[in-house]
Scaffold this active site. Structure first.
Site, short mmCIF file in Angstrom:
data_model
loop_
_atom_site.label_atom_id
_atom_site.label_comp_id
_atom_site.label_asym_id
_atom_site.label_seq_id
_atom_site.Cartn_x
_atom_site.Cartn_y
_atom_site.Cartn_z
N THR A 134 -9.86 2.52 -18.95
CA THR A 134 -9.26 1.65 -17.94
C THR A 134 -10.41 0.95 -17.23
O THR A 134 -11.58 1.19 -17.53
CB THR A 134 -8.45 2.47 -16.92
OG1 THR A 134 -9.30 3.49 -16.40
CG2 THR A 134 -7.22 3.11 -17.55
N ASP A 156 0.85 -1.19 0.00
CA ASP A 156 0.00 0.00 0.00
C ASP A 156 0.89 1.24 0.00
O ASP A 156 1.70 1.43 0.92
CB ASP A 156 -0.87 -0.04 1.26
CG ASP A 156 -1.91 1.06 1.29
OD1 ASP A 156 -1.81 2.03 0.49
OD2 ASP A 156 -2.84 0.96 2.13
N TYR A 175 -10.84 13.73 -4.67
CA TYR A 175 -9.97 13.37 -5.79
C TYR A 175 -9.40 14.61 -6.47
O TYR A 175 -8.19 14.70 -6.72
CB TYR A 175 -10.77 12.53 -6.80
CG TYR A 175 -9.96 12.02 -7.98
CD1 TYR A 175 -9.17 10.88 -7.88
CD2 TYR A 175 -10.03 12.66 -9.22
CE1 TYR A 175 -8.44 10.40 -8.97
CE2 TYR A 175 -9.31 12.19 -10.32
CZ TYR A 175 -8.52 11.06 -10.19
OH TYR A 175 -7.81 10.59 -11.28
N ILE A 215 -9.58 7.96 -19.97
CA ILE A 215 -8.81 6.89 -20.59
C ILE A 215 -9.54 5.57 -20.33
O ILE A 215 -10.02 5.34 -19.21
CB ILE A 215 -7.39 6.81 -19.96
CG1 ILE A 215 -6.70 8.20 -19.96
CG2 ILE A 215 -6.55 5.77 -20.69
CD1 ILE A 215 -6.47 8.83 -21.32
N ASN A 239 2.17 6.88 -9.98
CA ASN A 239 0.94 6.68 -10.74
C ASN A 239 -0.22 6.16 -9.88
O ASN A 239 -1.37 6.52 -10.11
CB ASN A 239 1.26 5.68 -11.87
CG ASN A 239 0.04 5.13 -12.56
OD1 ASN A 239 -0.65 5.84 -13.29
ND2 ASN A 239 -0.28 3.86 -12.30
N LYS A 298 -5.49 15.79 -6.77
CA LYS A 298 -4.81 15.98 -8.06
C LYS A 298 -4.30 17.42 -8.18
O LYS A 298 -3.23 17.67 -8.74
CB LYS A 298 -5.75 15.64 -9.22
CG LYS A 298 -5.99 14.13 -9.40
CD LYS A 298 -4.72 13.37 -9.75
CE LYS A 298 -4.98 11.91 -10.08
NZ LYS A 298 -3.75 11.14 -10.30
N1 LIG Z 1 -8.44 6.21 -16.17
C1 LIG Z 1 -8.61 7.51 -16.36
O1 LIG Z 1 -9.51 7.94 -17.08
C2 LIG Z 1 -7.68 8.49 -15.68
C3 LIG Z 1 -7.82 9.84 -16.00
C4 LIG Z 1 -6.97 10.76 -15.41
C5 LIG Z 1 -6.00 10.34 -14.51
N2 LIG Z 1 -5.89 9.02 -14.21
C6 LIG Z 1 -4.85 8.63 -13.25
O2 LIG Z 1 -4.06 7.60 -13.80
C7 LIG Z 1 -3.53 6.81 -12.74
C8 LIG Z 1 -3.79 5.34 -13.01
O3 LIG Z 1 -5.18 5.15 -13.16
P1 LIG Z 1 -5.78 3.84 -13.85
O4 LIG Z 1 -7.11 4.24 -14.36
O5 LIG Z 1 -4.78 3.28 -14.77
O6 LIG Z 1 -6.00 2.89 -12.57
P2 LIG Z 1 -6.17 1.30 -12.42
O7 LIG Z 1 -7.24 1.09 -11.39
O8 LIG Z 1 -6.28 0.60 -13.71
O9 LIG Z 1 -4.76 0.89 -11.76
C9 LIG Z 1 -4.41 1.38 -10.51
C10 LIG Z 1 -3.11 0.75 -10.08
O10 LIG Z 1 -2.72 1.30 -8.82
C11 LIG Z 1 -2.61 0.28 -7.85
N3 LIG Z 1 -3.04 0.83 -6.57
C12 LIG Z 1 -4.26 1.33 -6.25
N4 LIG Z 1 -4.26 1.75 -4.96
C13 LIG Z 1 -3.02 1.48 -4.48
C14 LIG Z 1 -2.40 1.67 -3.21
N5 LIG Z 1 -3.05 2.20 -2.17
N6 LIG Z 1 -1.13 1.27 -3.06
C15 LIG Z 1 -0.45 0.70 -4.10
N7 LIG Z 1 -0.98 0.52 -5.32
C16 LIG Z 1 -2.25 0.91 -5.49
C17 LIG Z 1 -3.47 -0.86 -8.35
O11 LIG Z 1 -3.08 -2.11 -7.79
C18 LIG Z 1 -3.20 -0.76 -9.86
O12 LIG Z 1 -1.95 -1.32 -10.16
C19 LIG Z 1 -4.12 7.37 -11.45
O13 LIG Z 1 -3.22 8.31 -10.90
C20 LIG Z 1 -5.37 8.08 -11.94
O14 LIG Z 1 -5.78 9.09 -11.05
C21 LIG Z 1 -6.71 8.09 -14.77
#
Ligand SMILES: NC(=O)c1ccc[n+]([C@@H]2O[C@H](COP(=O)([O-])OP(=O)(O)OC[C@H]3O[C@@H](n4cnc5c(N)ncnc54)[C@H](O)[C@@H]3O)[C@@H](O)[C@H]2O)c1
Length: 273
Positions: free
Chosen positions: A196, A70, A161, A194, A97, A165
């Site tokens: 995801t 974590d 959130y 994105i 990330n 950010k």
């Molecule tokens: N998906 C989008 O549309 C989007 C848009 C803007 C920004 N983001 C940012 O991109 C980043 C990744 O997002 P994503 O959509 O790829 O997420 P995701 O849920 O696909 O992956 C998240 C990853 O972080 C890990 N994680 C989560 N909480 C954790 C913790 N407490 N300790 C350790 N690891 C942890 C998970 O195990 C996973 O590997 C984030 O910072 C998110 O805010 C995403």
């Protein structure tokens, strides 16, 4: 992304840490770094997901190490850097990330605020502080903080959130200033929507239905792919970005450039030039 850029070899012999590298944007970043020759430590909070990613990458011949824990835990942050150094004896790049998706408004409990900031900007800061010494020793390095369009705008019921950010945005500038004398550049990327698993969940798995709706928030009229964010992260890590620090690179298909008229379909002046 219709065409993939020709494979380059920008990171041969380099070592990177990608937090949250077991899924989504982080996973794509690990893959792209490995394809360009880097060795990568990836973290994640879900043991099975991370173990599977590590197995798959190794099967592809990539040099990776999965570390489960974590990011809110200060001792885990320290062990990520120590384990990376123990395996490869250097660290050149950090991609902050992993983030908490707790998105609440006035209903947010103090615990929600604490969790969002602990996993997000506080862990980003701890990780940067921990890698600064080893990076300096390696002759410099680069850090990319994953921010968001949410850093700069209001969205409904997202005090936690969006504030976290927003903190990342200014943290990036402060890190860039203080770490420059050590030869470390620090930048951020701000993705739009994105594809995801969070977005997939919100769409109930129905991309065909929701892409045109959410695509309207972006000039490019679609959502982004994880590899498109990874490509921007790799650019900022690479020597191609040697004179860029303290900057934010939007990877948002034009989201932040749109005004209240959106794509202009209801604008009085639509079609006139
Ligand atoms: N998906 C989008 O549309 C989007 C848009 C803007 C920004 N983001 C940012 O991109 C980043 C990744 O997002 P994503 O959509 O790829 O997420 P995701 O849920 O696909 O992956 C998240 C990853 O972080 C890990 N994680 C989560 N909480 C954790 C913790 N407490 N300790 C350790 N690891 C942890 C998970 O195990 C996973 O590997 C984030 O910072 C998110 O805010 C995403």
């Amino acid at each position: 992304m219709k065409e993939r850029a020709a494979l380059r070899d920008r990171f041969r012999g380099k070592v990177a840490i990608v937090t949250g590298g077991s899924s989504g944007i982080g996973l794509a970043t690990v893959r792209e770094l490995c394809r360009e020759g880097a060795s990568v430590a990836l973290t994640g909070i879900e043991p099975d997901l991370g173990a599977a990613a590590e197995r798959d990458f190794r099967r592809e011949g990539f040099d990776v190490l999965f570390l489960c824990g974590d990011m809110a835990d200060e001792s885990f942050c320290a062990s990520v850097v120590n384990d990376t150094l123990a395996k490869w004896n250097r660290v050149d790049f950090l991609v902050n990330n992993a983030f908490s998706f707790v998105a609440k408004g006035a209903d947010a409990a103090r615990a929600d605020w604490e969790r969002t900031f602990q996993v997000g900007p506080i862990a980003y800061a701890t990780m940067a502080a921990n890698v600064a010494g080893p990076m300096k020793k390696a002759g410099g390095g680069a850090i990319v903080n994953v921010s968001s369009i949410s850093a700069r705008i209001a969205q409904p019921n997202r005090w936690t959130y969006n504030a976290a950010k927003g903190a990342v945005a200014n943290l990036t500038r402060c890190m860039a200033l203080d770490l420059a004398p050590s030869g470390i550049r620090v930048n951020s990327v701000s993705p739009g929507w994105i594809w995801t698993r969070e977005v997939e969940k919100a769409a109930g798995g129905d991309r065909e239905r929701w892409e045109p709706v959410w695509g309207e928030y972006h000039m490019l009229r679609r959502l982004g792919e994880t590899v498109e964010v990874a490509a921007a992260i790799l650019f900022l890590l690479s020597s191609d970005a040697a004179f860029i620090t303290g900057a934010d690179l939007p990877v948002d298909g034009g989201y932040q450039g749109l005004g209240s008229e959106g794509l202009g379909s209801t604008s009085q002046f639509a079609g006139s030039h």
